[in-house]
Design a protein around this motif. Structure first.
Motif, mmCIF file in Angstrom:
data_model
loop_
_atom_site.group_PDB
_atom_site.id
_atom_site.type_symbol
_atom_site.label_atom_id
_atom_site.label_comp_id
_atom_site.label_asym_id
_atom_site.label_seq_id
_atom_site.Cartn_x
_atom_site.Cartn_y
_atom_site.Cartn_z
ATOM 1 N N ARG A 84 0.810 -1.219 0.000
ATOM 2 C CA ARG A 84 0.000 0.000 0.000
ATOM 3 C C ARG A 84 0.844 1.269 0.000
ATOM 4 N NH1 ARG A 84 -5.483 -0.270 2.222
ATOM 5 N NH2 ARG A 84 -6.182 -2.430 2.318
ATOM 6 N N LYS A 85 2.164 1.099 0.074
ATOM 7 C CA LYS A 85 3.087 2.235 0.134
ATOM 8 C C LYS A 85 2.752 3.143 1.330
ATOM 9 C CE LYS A 85 4.307 2.311 -4.766
ATOM 10 N NZ LYS A 85 3.753 0.992 -5.077
ATOM 11 N N ALA A 86 2.568 2.505 2.488
ATOM 12 C CA ALA A 86 2.275 3.251 3.707
ATOM 13 C C ALA A 86 3.419 4.207 4.036
ATOM 14 C CB ALA A 86 2.059 2.290 4.874
ATOM 15 N N GLU A 87 3.068 5.374 4.549
ATOM 16 C CA GLU A 87 4.074 6.331 5.003
ATOM 17 C C GLU A 87 4.305 6.228 6.506
ATOM 18 O OE1 GLU A 87 3.086 10.256 3.739
ATOM 19 O OE2 GLU A 87 3.099 9.758 1.606
ATOM 20 N N SER A 88 3.263 5.802 7.253
ATOM 21 C CA SER A 88 3.355 5.766 8.703
ATOM 22 C C SER A 88 2.681 4.523 9.251
ATOM 23 C CB SER A 88 2.699 7.012 9.324
ATOM 24 O OG SER A 88 3.280 8.196 8.835
ATOM 25 N N LEU A 89 3.255 3.978 10.333
ATOM 26 C CA LEU A 89 2.697 2.833 11.043
ATOM 27 C C LEU A 89 2.472 3.245 12.492
ATOM 28 C CD1 LEU A 89 5.230 0.085 9.825
ATOM 29 C CD2 LEU A 89 3.162 0.869 8.657
ATOM 30 N N HIS B 288 6.331 14.649 13.369
ATOM 31 C CA HIS B 288 6.457 13.958 12.088
ATOM 32 C C HIS B 288 5.753 14.799 11.032
ATOM 33 C CE1 HIS B 288 6.763 10.864 9.085
ATOM 34 N NE2 HIS B 288 5.462 10.645 9.050
ATOM 35 N N GLY B 289 6.525 15.618 10.312
ATOM 36 C CA GLY B 289 5.934 16.512 9.328
ATOM 37 C C GLY B 289 4.986 17.498 9.991
ATOM 38 N N ASP B 290 3.744 17.548 9.515
ATOM 39 C CA ASP B 290 2.754 18.475 10.073
ATOM 40 C C ASP B 290 2.020 17.879 11.271
ATOM 41 O OD1 ASP B 290 1.229 16.550 8.832
ATOM 42 O OD2 ASP B 290 0.000 17.954 7.667
ATOM 43 N N THR B 291 2.500 16.738 11.776
ATOM 44 C CA THR B 291 1.801 15.978 12.812
ATOM 45 C C THR B 291 2.696 15.770 14.023
ATOM 46 O OG1 THR B 291 0.590 14.784 11.089
ATOM 47 C CG2 THR B 291 0.584 13.796 13.273
ATOM 48 N N PRO C 264 -0.200 21.350 13.465
ATOM 49 C CA PRO C 264 -1.627 21.445 13.103
ATOM 50 C C PRO C 264 -2.415 20.162 13.330
ATOM 51 C CG PRO C 264 -0.240 21.408 11.137
ATOM 52 C CD PRO C 264 0.681 21.558 12.304
ATOM 53 N N ILE C 265 -1.742 19.011 13.324
ATOM 54 C CA ILE C 265 -2.431 17.733 13.508
ATOM 55 C C ILE C 265 -1.817 17.007 14.703
ATOM 56 C CG2 ILE C 265 -2.948 15.471 12.502
ATOM 57 C CD1 ILE C 265 -2.872 16.788 9.756
#
Length: 227
Positions: free
Chosen positions: A27-32, A104-107, A147-148
């Motif tokens: 699924r080409k997941a970016e995060s687990l 992690h990025g915007d999160t 933001p998230i």
């Protein structure tokens, strides 16, 4: 945060762990995001230590952002933390979200693994955190400037996601922290979603029961995965 795999409750099932990580690859997941439940109570002490190491190594080899909290039965807590910190030092994308706020990025991802209690703290089985300890450990998520926000808890709040009464303290923490997403551990028979305040709470079910969940983005619509 996009392309997120949610799971919990491996409970020593190496076969299902490798199957869900293959799913993440496909699924080409970016995060687990793993909401606790690495070990099985039937494992001997040496098997518990070995499986903790192999669990974190399996996540590390995916080279995907992976945030992990312990379940109530993943103690002693110091052994979980030792294995997790070793993984953090070895793999650039593996993080202990337990009592932490991981950007992690915007999160920002933070969590607390183990049972939630009004007054008792325990570092052995079951891992347990009191109200004061819970609030202290999660204050980093409260003040994070992202933001998230994503909260991870082993205990679900009262309602349809709980196998039993659920944890009023979990519900209180969700109301206090206002995350966009809260991932909780729970059984396959109680997997689903629940809205608490403005927060989407997701129980992906137990991986050892062949259950996980997928989000194309946070917040977003949940897809259920059956293995």
């Amino acid at each position: 945060m996009k392309r997120v795999l949610l799971f919990s409750g491996v409970h020593g099932d190496a076969s299902r762990l490798h199957r869900i990580l293959r799913e993440a690859e496909e699924r080409k997941a970016e995060s687990l995001l793993f909401a606790g439940g690495i070990l099985d109570s039937k494992l001997a002490p040496e098997e518990r230590a070995s499986f903790l190491v192999s669990f974190f190594e399996a996540l590390g080899k995916t080279s995907r952002f992976s945030a992990v909290i312990p379940g109530p039965g993943d103690g002693p807590l110091r052994e979980f933390l030792r294995a997790g910190l070793n993984a953090e030092n070895t793999f650039a994308h593996v993080f202990l979200a337990h009592a932490s706020a991981i950007p992690h990025g915007d999160t920002v991802v933070g969590g607390l693994g183990g049972e939630l209690s009004e007054s008792e703290d325990r570092d052995s089985d079951p891992i347990r955190h009191s109200r004061v300890t819970s609030q202290y450990f999660l204050r980093g998520l409260l003040y994070a400037d992202k933001p998230i926000k994503v909260l991870m808890l082993s205990d679900p709040p009262p309602g349809p996601l709980a196998d039993g009464a659920g944890s009023p303290l979990a519900e209180e923490l969700v109301h206090t922290l206002h995350p966009e997403l809260c991932v909780v551990a729970g059984t396959r028979s109680h997997r689903g979603t629940q809205v608490v305040g403005d927060t989407l709470v997701v129980n992906p079910g137990k991986l050892c029961e062949g259950s996980a969940a997928w989000l194309e983005r946070v917040p977003g619509e949940v897809e259920w995965i059956d293995l």
